[in-house]
Design a protein around this motif. Structure first.
Motif, PDB file in Angstrom:
ATOM      1  N   VAL A  50       0.848  -1.199   0.000  1.00  0.00           N
ATOM      2  CA  VAL A  50       0.000   0.000   0.000  1.00  0.00           C
ATOM      3  C   VAL A  50       0.879   1.243   0.000  1.00  0.00           C
ATOM      4  CG1 VAL A  50      -1.655   1.322   1.375  1.00  0.00           C
ATOM      5  CG2 VAL A  50      -1.941  -1.156   1.105  1.00  0.00           C
ATOM      6  N   GLY A  51       0.589   2.162  -0.911  1.00  0.00           N
ATOM      7  CA  GLY A  51       1.403   3.367  -1.040  1.00  0.00           C
ATOM      8  C   GLY A  51       0.721   4.407  -1.895  1.00  0.00           C
ATOM      9  N   PRO A  52       1.487   5.349  -2.468  1.00  0.00           N
ATOM     10  CA  PRO A  52       0.907   6.461  -3.221  1.00  0.00           C
ATOM     11  C   PRO A  52       0.056   6.048  -4.418  1.00  0.00           C
ATOM     12  CG  PRO A  52       3.184   6.933  -2.647  1.00  0.00           C
ATOM     13  CD  PRO A  52       2.952   5.505  -2.266  1.00  0.00           C
ATOM     14  N   ALA A  53       0.288   4.862  -4.960  1.00  0.00           N
ATOM     15  CA  ALA A  53      -0.493   4.420  -6.116  1.00  0.00           C
ATOM     16  C   ALA A  53      -1.809   3.763  -5.718  1.00  0.00           C
ATOM     17  CB  ALA A  53       0.325   3.446  -6.964  1.00  0.00           C
ATOM     18  N   THR A  54      -2.074   3.661  -4.424  1.00  0.00           N
ATOM     19  CA  THR A  54      -3.246   2.944  -3.921  1.00  0.00           C
ATOM     20  C   THR A  54      -4.434   3.874  -3.724  1.00  0.00           C
ATOM     21  OG1 THR A  54      -1.789   1.420  -2.726  1.00  0.00           O
ATOM     22  CG2 THR A  54      -4.106   1.437  -2.093  1.00  0.00           C
ATOM     23  N   ARG A  55      -5.589   3.477  -4.262  1.00  0.00           N
ATOM     24  CA  ARG A  55      -6.862   4.126  -3.934  1.00  0.00           C
ATOM     25  C   ARG A  55      -7.656   3.120  -3.124  1.00  0.00           C
ATOM     26  NH1 ARG A  55     -10.843   5.904  -6.685  1.00  0.00           N
ATOM     27  NH2 ARG A  55     -11.091   7.823  -5.492  1.00  0.00           N
ATOM     28  N   LEU A  56      -7.774   3.371  -1.832  1.00  0.00           N
ATOM     29  CA  LEU A  56      -8.315   2.395  -0.895  1.00  0.00           C
ATOM     30  C   LEU A  56      -9.723   2.783  -0.451  1.00  0.00           C
ATOM     31  CD1 LEU A  56      -6.395   0.836   2.097  1.00  0.00           C
ATOM     32  CD2 LEU A  56      -8.740   1.613   2.366  1.00  0.00           C
ATOM     33  N   LEU A  57     -10.615   1.808  -0.486  1.00  0.00           N
ATOM     34  CA  LEU A  57     -11.965   1.973   0.072  1.00  0.00           C
ATOM     35  C   LEU A  57     -12.076   1.064   1.280  1.00  0.00           C
ATOM     36  CD1 LEU A  57     -14.865   3.079  -0.030  1.00  0.00           C
ATOM     37  CD2 LEU A  57     -15.444   1.183  -1.573  1.00  0.00           C
ATOM     38  N   GLY A  58     -12.172   1.662   2.452  1.00  0.00           N
ATOM     39  CA  GLY A  58     -12.303   0.902   3.694  1.00  0.00           C
ATOM     40  C   GLY A  58     -13.762   0.787   4.085  1.00  0.00           C
ATOM     41  N   ALA A  76      -4.451   7.173  -1.041  1.00  0.00           N
ATOM     42  CA  ALA A  76      -5.682   7.955  -0.986  1.00  0.00           C
ATOM     43  C   ALA A  76      -6.751   7.055  -0.408  1.00  0.00           C
ATOM     44  CB  ALA A  76      -6.076   8.421  -2.384  1.00  0.00           C
ATOM     45  N   VAL A  77      -7.418   7.493   0.650  1.00  0.00           N
ATOM     46  CA  VAL A  77      -8.323   6.601   1.371  1.00  0.00           C
ATOM     47  C   VAL A  77      -9.727   7.184   1.446  1.00  0.00           C
ATOM     48  CG1 VAL A  77      -6.433   5.625   2.728  1.00  0.00           C
ATOM     49  CG2 VAL A  77      -7.711   7.556   3.644  1.00  0.00           C
ATOM     50  N   THR A  78     -10.700   6.283   1.331  1.00  0.00           N
ATOM     51  CA  THR A  78     -12.103   6.611   1.556  1.00  0.00           C
ATOM     52  C   THR A  78     -12.641   5.623   2.578  1.00  0.00           C
ATOM     53  OG1 THR A  78     -12.444   7.450  -0.688  1.00  0.00           O
ATOM     54  CG2 THR A  78     -14.404   6.758   0.529  1.00  0.00           C
ATOM     55  N   GLY A  79     -13.268   6.124   3.606  1.00  0.00           N
ATOM     56  CA  GLY A  79     -13.828   5.269   4.645  1.00  0.00           C
ATOM     57  C   GLY A  79     -15.336   5.363   4.665  1.00  0.00           C
ATOM     58  N   VAL A  80     -15.989   4.223   4.839  1.00  0.00           N
ATOM     59  CA  VAL A  80     -17.448   4.155   4.892  1.00  0.00           C
ATOM     60  C   VAL A  80     -17.857   3.427   6.161  1.00  0.00           C
ATOM     61  CG1 VAL A  80     -19.551   3.390   3.733  1.00  0.00           C
ATOM     62  CG2 VAL A  80     -17.557   4.045   2.377  1.00  0.00           C
ATOM     63  N   ALA A 135     -11.534   4.291 -10.275  1.00  0.00           N
ATOM     64  CA  ALA A 135     -11.921   3.101  -9.522  1.00  0.00           C
ATOM     65  C   ALA A 135     -10.927   2.823  -8.405  1.00  0.00           C
ATOM     66  CB  ALA A 135     -12.018   1.902 -10.457  1.00  0.00           C
ATOM     67  N   TYR A 136     -11.400   2.148  -7.365  1.00  0.00           N
ATOM     68  CA  TYR A 136     -10.540   1.787  -6.243  1.00  0.00           C
ATOM     69  C   TYR A 136      -9.667   0.589  -6.607  1.00  0.00           C
ATOM     70  CZ  TYR A 136     -13.335   5.001  -3.530  1.00  0.00           C
ATOM     71  OH  TYR A 136     -13.947   6.141  -3.067  1.00  0.00           O
ATOM     72  N   THR A 137      -8.435   0.644  -6.175  1.00  0.00           N
ATOM     73  CA  THR A 137      -7.504  -0.457  -6.428  1.00  0.00           C
ATOM     74  C   THR A 137      -7.439  -1.436  -5.264  1.00  0.00           C
ATOM     75  OG1 THR A 137      -5.634   0.820  -5.538  1.00  0.00           O
ATOM     76  CG2 THR A 137      -6.093   1.019  -7.904  1.00  0.00           C
ATOM     77  N   PRO A 164     -18.896  -2.717  -7.610  1.00  0.00           N
ATOM     78  CA  PRO A 164     -18.928  -1.907  -8.839  1.00  0.00           C
ATOM     79  C   PRO A 164     -17.981  -0.710  -8.802  1.00  0.00           C
ATOM     80  CG  PRO A 164     -21.154  -2.527  -8.203  1.00  0.00           C
ATOM     81  CD  PRO A 164     -20.255  -2.935  -7.072  1.00  0.00           C
ATOM     82  N   LEU A 165     -17.517  -0.315  -7.633  1.00  0.00           N
ATOM     83  CA  LEU A 165     -16.599   0.819  -7.519  1.00  0.00           C
ATOM     84  C   LEU A 165     -15.140   0.412  -7.650  1.00  0.00           C
ATOM     85  CD1 LEU A 165     -18.258   2.615  -4.468  1.00  0.00           C
ATOM     86  CD2 LEU A 165     -18.603   3.117  -6.895  1.00  0.00           C
ATOM     87  N   ALA A 166     -14.871  -0.888  -7.785  1.00  0.00           N
ATOM     88  CA  ALA A 166     -13.501  -1.379  -7.820  1.00  0.00           C
ATOM     89  C   ALA A 166     -13.002  -1.552  -9.243  1.00  0.00           C
ATOM     90  CB  ALA A 166     -13.410  -2.717  -7.085  1.00  0.00           C
ATOM     91  N   ALA A 167     -11.709  -1.369  -9.411  1.00  0.00           N
ATOM     92  CA  ALA A 167     -11.081  -1.593 -10.714  1.00  0.00           C
ATOM     93  C   ALA A 167     -10.949  -3.083 -10.980  1.00  0.00           C
ATOM     94  CB  ALA A 167      -9.701  -0.940 -10.736  1.00  0.00           C
ATOM     95  N   HIS A 168     -10.866  -3.457 -12.259  1.00  0.00           N
ATOM     96  CA  HIS A 168     -10.596  -4.842 -12.602  1.00  0.00           C
ATOM     97  C   HIS A 168      -9.231  -5.231 -12.038  1.00  0.00           C
ATOM     98  CE1 HIS A 168     -14.103  -5.245 -15.116  1.00  0.00           C
ATOM     99  NE2 HIS A 168     -13.761  -4.182 -15.837  1.00  0.00           N
ATOM    100  N   GLY A 169      -9.181  -6.371 -11.368  1.00  0.00           N
ATOM    101  CA  GLY A 169      -7.937  -6.813 -10.762  1.00  0.00           C
ATOM    102  C   GLY A 169      -7.670  -6.237  -9.394  1.00  0.00           C
ATOM    103  N   ALA A 170      -8.569  -5.358  -8.904  1.00  0.00           N
ATOM    104  CA  ALA A 170      -8.375  -4.769  -7.580  1.00  0.00           C
ATOM    105  C   ALA A 170      -8.372  -5.851  -6.505  1.00  0.00           C
ATOM    106  CB  ALA A 170      -9.472  -3.751  -7.286  1.00  0.00           C
TER     107      ALA A 170
END
Length: 296
Positions: A50-58, A76-80, A135-137, A164-170
């Motif tokens: 996990v690092g700068p290239a990560t778009r994380l949905l928690g 980059a993080v998004t929390g729900v 999309a989230y990775t 549906p919010l995730a990238a292919h291969g995420a």
């Protein structure tokens, strides 16, 4: 207990029973219990780089400690989370300068990673229709399953809404309790089921199964891509802290609703007695599992 009761009452994000202060409950989770899962968070973040290239949905992000750790690595993080009290504490950690009263709270990321967002549901601003964000990775659900019958049902529904919010291969990370013989806390959790469901009907405590996480991933259409086990001992300064911390998980809410808070406190303290050390501290070794699955 029916699966619905498990979903509603046996989760830190569910409604608290009458007489329980939700703000105090959230604070106990943030200050006492959440840190017990830090080894799990660290292991996953390290393994997935996990690092700068990560778009994380928690998902079910709680008071945001795992998000804070990912953000510190540049993600980059998004929390729900549907619990407003927990989200308020997450904002104190991750977006302390956000204006009160707004639905989504954003803190820009000076490194260009995309910033921090904290919201109450998956209808994220800019992602419902029209201006869809990248999309989230990585998606994480660090709330462990595998100690109560039916506790995987809410997870399946959550994934159906989020994928549906995730990238292919995420990568999608799911967490669960390890084998009962390696989780001292399992014996304490039996107290909750005994009080809430004296007849031990279907839906009561059950030992974690080896393939709990894999079954959830399969139903969600995900492809398993590795797993691991992490030691996450539960350590507390004293019995009172242990009781408060364990109650903050929500795993005893059905018992409180079926009996009363004082009775649950008493029996929980008695169940903790074997794990109390000579100096008054409480120590319970546990092992948690995580599964990494991929979005097709």
């Amino acid at each position: 207990m029916t699966p619905t009761l498990v979903r509603e009452h046996l989760s830190h994000a569910g409604p608290v029973p009458p007489g329980v202060n939700p703000c105090a409950r959230a604070r106990d989770w943030s200050e006492i219990q959440e840190r017990m899962l830090v080894p799990l968070y660290e292991a996953v973040h390290e393994r997935l780089d996990v690092g700068p290239a990560t778009r994380l949905l928690g998902l079910r992000c709680g008071s945001g400690l795992a998000l804070l750790m990912a953000s510190a690595r540049g993600a980059a993080v998004t929390g729900v989370d549907s619990c407003r009290e927990l989200l308020a504490l997450a904002r104190e950690r991750l977006a302390p300068d956000a204006a009160p009263g707004t639905r989504a709270r954003t803190r820009p990321d000076p490194g260009g990673g995309g910033g921090t967002r904290l919201v109450e549901d998956l209808d994220l601003p800019g992602e419902a229709a029209g201006a869809r964000a990248p999309a989230y990775t990585l998606m994480t659900v660090f709330e462990p399953i595998g100690c109560l019958a039916g506790d995987s049902e809410w997870l399946g529904g959550l994934l159906a809404d989020a994928l549906p919010l995730a990238a292919h291969g995420a990568a999608v990370v799911l967490a669960g309790w390890g084998p009962p013989e390696r989780c001292a806390t399992s014996s304490v959790l039996r107290v909750a089921t005994k009080l809430a469901d004296p007849l031990r009907s279907p839906g009561s405590w059950r030992p974690a199964r080896r393939d709990d996480l894999e079954e959830v991933a399969q139903r969600a259409g995900l492809r398993p891509d590795g797993s691991g086990r992490v030691a996450c001992p539960f350590g507390y300064a004293d019995v009172d802290s242990a009781v408060r911390g364990l109650l903050s998980t929500g795993l005893f809410d059905a018992a409180i609703a079926a009996t009363d808070g004082k009775q649950v406190d008493k029996e929980l303290a008695e169940a903790l007695h074997p794990y109390r050390r000579a100096d008054g501290t409480v120590w319970m070794p546990n092992v948690f599992r995580y599964l990494i699955a991929r979005v097709p």
